[in-house]
Design a protein around this motif. Sequence first.
Motif, short mmCIF file in Angstrom:
data_model
loop_
_atom_site.label_atom_id
_atom_site.label_comp_id
_atom_site.label_asym_id
_atom_site.label_seq_id
_atom_site.Cartn_x
_atom_site.Cartn_y
_atom_site.Cartn_z
N ALA A 34 -37.44 -75.52 -50.25
CA ALA A 34 -37.94 -76.82 -49.78
C ALA A 34 -39.47 -76.86 -49.92
O ALA A 34 -40.11 -75.85 -49.71
N GLN A 39 -30.74 -77.83 -49.33
CA GLN A 39 -29.56 -78.55 -48.89
C GLN A 39 -29.88 -79.33 -47.62
O GLN A 39 -30.39 -78.75 -46.67
N ASP A 40 -29.60 -80.61 -47.64
CA ASP A 40 -29.80 -81.43 -46.45
C ASP A 40 -28.83 -80.95 -45.37
O ASP A 40 -27.63 -80.82 -45.61
N GLU A 41 -29.39 -80.65 -44.18
CA GLU A 41 -28.56 -80.07 -43.13
C GLU A 41 -27.40 -80.98 -42.72
O GLU A 41 -26.30 -80.51 -42.46
N LYS A 42 -27.66 -82.26 -42.68
CA LYS A 42 -26.62 -83.19 -42.23
C LYS A 42 -25.64 -83.53 -43.33
O LYS A 42 -24.45 -83.36 -43.19
N THR A 43 -26.17 -84.02 -44.45
CA THR A 43 -25.28 -84.52 -45.50
C THR A 43 -24.73 -83.40 -46.39
O THR A 43 -23.77 -83.59 -47.13
N TYR A 46 -27.70 -81.72 -52.02
CA TYR A 46 -28.94 -81.12 -52.50
C TYR A 46 -30.00 -82.20 -52.58
O TYR A 46 -29.73 -83.31 -53.03
N THR A 47 -31.17 -81.86 -52.11
CA THR A 47 -32.23 -82.85 -52.05
C THR A 47 -33.57 -82.19 -52.33
O THR A 47 -33.64 -80.97 -52.47
N TRP A 241 -42.32 -86.99 -51.15
CA TRP A 241 -42.27 -85.59 -50.71
C TRP A 241 -43.62 -85.01 -50.32
O TRP A 241 -43.70 -84.09 -49.52
#
Length: 244
Positions: A34, A39-43, A46-47, A241
């Motif tokens: 990051a 990896q987005d914790e909720k969804t 990959y972001t 970002w």
Amino acid sequence: VLVIGLTGCGQQTAKPAEPAKAKVLKAGADAAFAPFEFQDEKTKEYTGFDIDLIKAIGKQMGVEVEVQNINFDGLIPALEAGNIDVLISGMTITEERTKKVNFSKPYYRSGLSMVVKSDNNTLKSFKDLEGKNIAVQIGTTGANEAKKIKDAKVREFNNAPEAFMELKAGGVDAVVNDLPVNEYYIAKTGSKDAKIVGEPLNAEEYGIATAKKNTELAEKINKALEELKKNGEYEKIYMKWFGK
Ligand code: ARG
């Protein structure tokens, strides 16, 4: 007892005509870096900056982008084996790597910095790392540079978060890693535990890599990147970002 499965063996069922599928660009990234790829914790998606950028490039090229999470040191082999079409992973353009892959034009300016525990008042710059224990991510420029430091004991971890954890646990004196990732880590999670000290060691540039033989794709990526810089899309992603 011999059990033989016959399903699908020689069966011929008429398939309905499939709708034309969008072409897929398989992109590899080590999604533990990051704000570039994670990896987005909720969804659980990959972001990150790299992910948004490669998706925008795909859109520009009229292809769908599918992200595969691959350990950093496995990315170039995956590209060489044809398991992925492209890799975008905060990867620094180096001479060594350029022998194995094609890099796009640089898309991000970076550099290496060092992180120490927040209560450490003796380590102030790279010079102070002589003879120290340093955590790095395996296969990175940070690992290479740390190994050049006199008498340093360098421990290599699979990903950057593991290196940071080791620092927090007191197993090493410092982490050598990309500055924007260090900044993000400290801002988001580690401000109590860690701090950045000293000036960045060097300047590095990230590139998007394609297989040596796939020069056509390399050209398309450069063209798309150029277009995104012209039409403001790159700027938008950058600000999302890194904008303050
Ligand atoms: N920029 C450094 C290099 O190219 C580190 C990149 C690590 N990237 C990652 N996604 N873990 O070696």
